[in-house]
Design an enzyme around this catalytic site. Sequence first.
Site, mmCIF file in Angstrom:
data_model
loop_
_atom_site.group_PDB
_atom_site.id
_atom_site.type_symbol
_atom_site.label_atom_id
_atom_site.label_comp_id
_atom_site.label_asym_id
_atom_site.label_seq_id
_atom_site.Cartn_x
_atom_site.Cartn_y
_atom_site.Cartn_z
ATOM 1 N N HIS A 196 49.527 49.591 26.678
ATOM 2 C CA HIS A 196 48.974 49.485 25.308
ATOM 3 C C HIS A 196 49.764 50.400 24.368
ATOM 4 O O HIS A 196 49.211 51.136 23.560
ATOM 5 C CB HIS A 196 47.474 49.798 25.300
ATOM 6 N N TYR A 210 45.313 57.121 33.257
ATOM 7 C CA TYR A 210 45.475 57.377 31.821
ATOM 8 C C TYR A 210 45.875 58.840 31.600
ATOM 9 O O TYR A 210 46.656 59.156 30.699
ATOM 10 C CB TYR A 210 44.183 57.076 31.046
HETATM 11 C C1 HEM Z 1 44.376 49.627 37.379
HETATM 12 C C2 HEM Z 1 44.015 49.246 36.146
HETATM 13 C C3 HEM Z 1 44.568 49.849 34.906
HETATM 14 C C4 HEM Z 1 45.576 50.755 34.749
HETATM 15 C C5 HEM Z 1 46.454 51.417 35.817
HETATM 16 C C6 HEM Z 1 45.699 51.015 33.338
HETATM 17 C C7 HEM Z 1 46.602 51.897 32.780
HETATM 18 C C8 HEM Z 1 46.621 52.291 31.464
HETATM 19 C C9 HEM Z 1 47.419 53.359 30.925
HETATM 20 C C10 HEM Z 1 48.399 54.203 31.730
HETATM 21 C C11 HEM Z 1 47.158 53.447 29.592
HETATM 22 C C12 HEM Z 1 47.747 54.453 28.600
HETATM 23 C C13 HEM Z 1 46.868 55.700 28.599
HETATM 24 C C14 HEM Z 1 47.344 56.785 27.676
HETATM 25 O O1 HEM Z 1 48.546 57.121 27.662
HETATM 26 O O2 HEM Z 1 46.493 57.338 26.949
HETATM 27 C C15 HEM Z 1 46.195 52.425 29.294
HETATM 28 C C16 HEM Z 1 45.668 52.178 28.044
HETATM 29 C C17 HEM Z 1 44.734 51.212 27.787
HETATM 30 N N1 HEM Z 1 44.092 50.386 28.691
HETATM 31 FE FE1 HEM Z 1 44.391 50.351 30.663
HETATM 32 N N2 HEM Z 1 44.760 50.272 32.660
HETATM 33 C C18 HEM Z 1 44.055 49.544 33.586
HETATM 34 C C19 HEM Z 1 43.001 48.685 33.332
HETATM 35 C C20 HEM Z 1 42.489 48.421 32.100
HETATM 36 C C21 HEM Z 1 41.323 47.617 31.842
HETATM 37 C C22 HEM Z 1 40.451 46.972 32.924
HETATM 38 C C23 HEM Z 1 41.143 47.619 30.489
HETATM 39 C C24 HEM Z 1 40.056 46.984 29.668
HETATM 40 C C25 HEM Z 1 38.857 46.682 30.130
HETATM 41 C C26 HEM Z 1 42.203 48.407 29.888
HETATM 42 C C27 HEM Z 1 42.378 48.638 28.542
HETATM 43 C C28 HEM Z 1 43.238 49.578 28.003
HETATM 44 C C29 HEM Z 1 43.325 49.861 26.580
HETATM 45 C C30 HEM Z 1 42.560 49.186 25.447
HETATM 46 C C31 HEM Z 1 44.240 50.902 26.458
HETATM 47 C C32 HEM Z 1 44.700 51.585 25.161
HETATM 48 C C33 HEM Z 1 43.946 52.887 24.965
HETATM 49 C C34 HEM Z 1 44.480 53.622 23.756
HETATM 50 O O3 HEM Z 1 44.579 52.981 22.693
HETATM 51 O O4 HEM Z 1 44.779 54.817 23.885
HETATM 52 N N3 HEM Z 1 42.988 48.878 30.893
HETATM 53 N N4 HEM Z 1 45.881 51.723 30.433
#
Ligand code: HEM
Length: 327
Positions: A53, A318
């Site tokens: 994201h 995250y």
């Molecule tokens: C194993 C599953 C997942 C992994 C490894 C993963 C990994 C990540 C990582 C590394 C980030 C960046 C975090 C940061 O630097 O602050 C992120 C952001 C995000 N993820 Fe995931 N994610 C997963 C599942 C999901 C799921 C299930 C959803 C929604 C239901 C989701 C929605 C988001 C959103 C909306 C962001 C952006 C948050 C922001 O704006 O700071 N992710 N994810």
Amino acid sequence: MSVRSKLGALAAIAALIVAGGAGVCLAADPTPTDLVDALNGVFGKHAGMRAAHTKGFCTTGSFTPSADAANLSKAPHFAKQVPIIARFSLGGGDPNAPDNAQDNVRGFAIKFDLGNGQTTDLVTISAPMFFANTPENFVGLLQAVGSGDKEKIKAFFAAHPESTRQNAWLTSHPIPASYATVGYWGVHGFTFTNAKGKQTLAKYKLVPEAGDVGLTPDEAKAKGADFYEAEFKERIAKGPVVFDLKAIMGKDGDQTSDPTLRWDDEDNRPTTDLGKISIEAMAPEQTCNAHPFLPGNVADGIAGPANDPIFAVRSPAYIVSFTRRQQ
Ligand code: HEM
């Protein structure tokens, strides 16, 4: 092959799955670091940016709870109006991801300010399911896609039909015209506990008051790769962007361990209004970058699913990404 086109090819490849494809060898028990490395493996490392994201923008506003919210949960924001920080984003780790792609989720992350330095977070996407049900499968999918090897990708989807559901859902819905005109889901099953100790199973859904508005393929093409942020800025100058936060009510026997699966008849289930999310201003990036949005950062009165391995690994992953982008 570019990252974009690799991902764009997923829908086509998923459709070409041949039964009995060769299995994909996966690392056992990947750590949160392995998951972030897998994201970096596909999308590259981008200093100072999120591993997923990556492209997005920051906003601020407020949350006003409904009269019913406190019946479900004793969490402080369900009893009083609170300020929020919210970030809209595109799925994947490409800082230049095109806004006009159909096969990508839109993200909506919200941090509710409970006062005294306390927060509770809600991190949602514009699809009601995720694309992997275990950390192993998350890494396996990214490694297959990252290899660019069509046979490996086909084999992965043949072995993991559950990983085709999100893509099928996205490609059967139009490209959102705006971050303000699409619904978002919390995807996981959460358990709310109210002041009397009563527990309720539910999934979050955010319904846009502006309605669901999509683009035709021609309109999307004409909009180009970068229109969401300017569109939102223009929209918000005219007034708040409001979403209704709803709880889709769970019932006995609903599973909470697999976020690639919806509950039966989920779209027609009874819902409870939790309140209104009002996005009122654009905010500098730093407002959203000072602290990570963490799915597991939840107030007393809200609990994520204890048996969902994806929910369990998200917050630690995250934090790995957050720590790296701070360096
Ligand atoms: C194993 C599953 C997942 C992994 C490894 C993963 C990994 C990540 C990582 C590394 C980030 C960046 C975090 C940061 O630097 O602050 C992120 C952001 C995000 N993820 Fe995931 N994610 C997963 C599942 C999901 C799921 C299930 C959803 C929604 C239901 C989701 C929605 C988001 C959103 C909306 C962001 C952006 C948050 C922001 O704006 O700071 N992710 N994810």
